[in-house]
Design an enzyme around this catalytic site. Structure first.
Site, mmCIF file in Angstrom:
data_model
loop_
_atom_site.group_PDB
_atom_site.id
_atom_site.type_symbol
_atom_site.label_atom_id
_atom_site.label_comp_id
_atom_site.label_asym_id
_atom_site.label_seq_id
_atom_site.Cartn_x
_atom_site.Cartn_y
_atom_site.Cartn_z
ATOM 1 N N CYS A 229 5.661 40.551 35.205
ATOM 2 C CA CYS A 229 5.685 40.557 33.638
ATOM 3 C C CYS A 229 4.322 41.019 33.102
ATOM 4 O O CYS A 229 4.240 38.887 32.480
ATOM 5 C CB CYS A 229 6.579 39.510 33.779
ATOM 6 S SG CYS A 229 7.250 40.157 31.788
ATOM 7 N N CYS B 80 4.401 37.859 30.407
ATOM 8 C CA CYS B 80 4.564 36.432 30.441
ATOM 9 C C CYS B 80 3.155 35.881 30.796
ATOM 10 O O CYS B 80 3.577 34.676 30.321
ATOM 11 C CB CYS B 80 5.377 35.916 31.739
ATOM 12 S SG CYS B 80 7.894 35.845 31.738
ATOM 13 N N HIS C 13 10.612 33.622 30.224
ATOM 14 C CA HIS C 13 10.673 34.715 30.904
ATOM 15 C C HIS C 13 12.542 35.795 30.671
ATOM 16 O O HIS C 13 14.072 34.923 30.815
ATOM 17 C CB HIS C 13 11.101 35.377 32.061
ATOM 18 C CG HIS C 13 10.534 37.110 32.200
ATOM 19 N ND1 HIS C 13 10.530 38.280 32.354
ATOM 20 C CD2 HIS C 13 11.918 37.959 32.964
ATOM 21 C CE1 HIS C 13 10.647 39.218 32.597
ATOM 22 N NE2 HIS C 13 11.751 38.457 33.491
ATOM 23 N N ASN D 171 14.031 46.212 20.867
ATOM 24 C CA ASN D 171 14.755 48.132 21.229
ATOM 25 C C ASN D 171 15.413 46.881 23.179
ATOM 26 O O ASN D 171 15.492 45.893 23.480
ATOM 27 C CB ASN D 171 14.110 48.654 22.353
ATOM 28 C CG ASN D 171 13.045 48.997 20.595
ATOM 29 O OD1 ASN D 171 14.368 49.616 19.801
ATOM 30 N ND2 ASN D 171 11.928 49.551 20.891
ATOM 31 N N GLY E 199 15.351 52.288 23.987
ATOM 32 C CA GLY E 199 14.107 52.471 24.383
ATOM 33 C C GLY E 199 13.239 52.029 24.483
ATOM 34 O O GLY E 199 11.848 51.196 24.549
ATOM 35 N N THR F 16 10.804 49.598 26.618
ATOM 36 C CA THR F 16 9.738 50.292 27.746
ATOM 37 C C THR F 16 9.112 48.790 28.358
ATOM 38 O O THR F 16 9.081 48.741 29.505
ATOM 39 C CB THR F 16 8.291 50.618 27.690
ATOM 40 O OG1 THR F 16 8.452 50.106 26.507
ATOM 41 C CG2 THR F 16 9.429 52.151 27.031
ATOM 42 N N HIS G 197 10.636 41.904 28.462
ATOM 43 C CA HIS G 197 11.270 41.219 28.671
ATOM 44 C C HIS G 197 11.113 40.602 26.693
ATOM 45 O O HIS G 197 10.456 41.591 25.887
ATOM 46 C CB HIS G 197 9.123 40.680 28.430
ATOM 47 C CG HIS G 197 9.069 39.166 28.645
ATOM 48 N ND1 HIS G 197 8.238 38.217 29.016
ATOM 49 C CD2 HIS G 197 9.468 37.995 27.108
ATOM 50 C CE1 HIS G 197 8.433 36.531 28.712
ATOM 51 N NE2 HIS G 197 9.150 37.361 27.236
ATOM 52 N N HIS H 232 11.406 40.889 23.004
ATOM 53 C CA HIS H 232 10.582 40.841 21.969
ATOM 54 C C HIS H 232 11.231 41.951 20.488
ATOM 55 O O HIS H 232 11.757 42.546 21.004
ATOM 56 C CB HIS H 232 9.434 41.784 22.331
ATOM 57 C CG HIS H 232 9.450 43.323 23.101
ATOM 58 N ND1 HIS H 232 9.710 43.358 24.185
ATOM 59 C CD2 HIS H 232 9.125 44.039 22.457
ATOM 60 C CE1 HIS H 232 10.358 44.840 24.540
ATOM 61 N NE2 HIS H 232 9.683 45.043 23.371
ATOM 62 N N HIS I 98 9.606 43.589 17.841
ATOM 63 C CA HIS I 98 8.857 44.557 16.617
ATOM 64 C C HIS I 98 8.928 44.233 15.274
ATOM 65 O O HIS I 98 9.560 44.137 14.746
ATOM 66 C CB HIS I 98 8.453 45.755 16.558
ATOM 67 C CG HIS I 98 8.619 46.181 18.678
ATOM 68 N ND1 HIS I 98 7.616 47.481 18.601
ATOM 69 C CD2 HIS I 98 9.516 46.101 19.323
ATOM 70 C CE1 HIS I 98 8.076 47.364 20.167
ATOM 71 N NE2 HIS I 98 8.953 46.734 20.442
HETATM 72 P P1 5GP Z 1 9.432 48.533 23.364
HETATM 73 O O1 5GP Z 1 9.082 50.052 24.312
HETATM 74 O O2 5GP Z 1 9.541 47.512 24.853
HETATM 75 O O3 5GP Z 1 10.461 48.027 22.725
HETATM 76 O O4 5GP Z 1 8.090 48.047 23.645
HETATM 77 C C1 5GP Z 1 7.657 47.708 24.332
HETATM 78 C C2 5GP Z 1 5.834 47.642 23.410
HETATM 79 O O5 5GP Z 1 5.256 46.945 23.847
HETATM 80 C C3 5GP Z 1 5.444 49.389 23.369
HETATM 81 O O6 5GP Z 1 5.134 49.175 22.196
HETATM 82 C C4 5GP Z 1 3.896 48.870 24.159
HETATM 83 O O7 5GP Z 1 2.563 49.376 22.980
HETATM 84 C C5 5GP Z 1 3.220 47.552 24.003
HETATM 85 N N1 5GP Z 1 2.298 46.704 24.884
HETATM 86 C C6 5GP Z 1 2.766 46.876 26.237
HETATM 87 N N2 5GP Z 1 1.879 46.401 26.881
HETATM 88 C C7 5GP Z 1 0.985 45.523 26.361
HETATM 89 C C8 5GP Z 1 0.224 44.828 26.424
HETATM 90 O O8 5GP Z 1 -0.691 44.739 27.659
HETATM 91 N N3 5GP Z 1 -0.020 44.828 25.145
HETATM 92 C C9 5GP Z 1 -0.340 44.274 23.822
HETATM 93 N N4 5GP Z 1 -0.297 44.129 23.277
HETATM 94 N N5 5GP Z 1 1.359 44.912 23.910
HETATM 95 C C10 5GP Z 1 1.944 46.060 24.781
HETATM 96 ZN ZN ZN Z 2 9.273 37.587 31.263
#
Ligand code: 5GP
Ligand code: ZN
Length: 112
Positions: free
Chosen positions: A4, A7, A46, A85, A91, A93, A96, A98, A100
Site C-alpha cells: 500500500c 502505508c 491502513h 473519494n 473516484g 484510486t 487507503h 485519505h 484531499h
Molecule cells: P483518490 O483518487 O484515491 O481520491 O486520490 C489519490 C491521490 O493520490 C491522487 O490525487 C494521486 O495524485 C495521489 N497519489 C497517488 N500516488 C501517489 C504517491 O505515490 N505519492 C503522492 N504524494 N501522491 C500520490
Molecule cells: Zn495503507
C-alpha cells in the site's frame, strides 16, 4: 499493509513531501496536484475508506488534522476544500483512506 503506497509513505519507507504530522496521521503533498495547494491527509494505520471503519475518534482527528494543516498552509482566510473519494463512483484510486485538502484557487461546484 504490504504494497500500500500510503502505508509506505506513512512509515517513511517511500518519500513524500510531508507538510504536517500528528498522532496517528500524516499530511503530504499530492504527486499530481490539481490546485496550487493539494495535500493528502491520511491515517498511519491502513483503512480502505470510511466504509471500513467506525472509529469516530480517528475520523474526527483526521478532519481536525485537515483544518490544522489548512491553517498551517495559510488557507484559512480565503477558504479551501476537503474532499473524500470513496470507491469506484467516488473516484477513489488509492485504497487507503485519505482526505484531499485543496486550496489556493476558487473551487467550482458541482464537482465532476
Ligand atoms: P483518490 O483518487 O484515491 O481520491 O486520490 C489519490 C491521490 O493520490 C491522487 O490525487 C494521486 O495524485 C495521489 N497519489 C497517488 N500516488 C501517489 C504517491 O505515490 N505519492 C503522492 N504524494 N501522491 C500520490
Ligand atoms: Zn495503507
Amino acid at each position: 499493509m504490504e504494497n500500500c503506497i500510503f502505508c509506505k509513505i506513512a512509515s517513511k519507507e517511500i518519500e513524500a513531501e510531508i507538510v504536517h504530522e500528528g498522532d496517528g496521521w500524516i499530511a503530504f503533498k499530492d504527486l499530481n496536484p490539481i490546485a496550487p495547494v493539494h495535500v493528502l491527509i491520511v491515517p498511519k494505520e491502513h483503512i480502505v475508506s470510511i466504509e471500513k471503519t467506525d472509529n469516530t475518534a480517528l475520523l474526527g482527528k483526521l478532519l481536525t488534522a485537515a483544518a490544522k494543516t489548512a491553517h498551517k498552509l495559510k488557507l484559512s482566510e480565503n477558504g479551501y476544500r476537503v474532499v473524500n473519494n470513496i470507491g469506484v463512483y467516488g473516484g477513489q484510486t488509492v485504497p487507503h483512506l485519505h482526505f484531499h485538502l485543496l486550496g489556493g484557487r476558487q473551487m467550482g461546484w458541482p464537482p465532476g
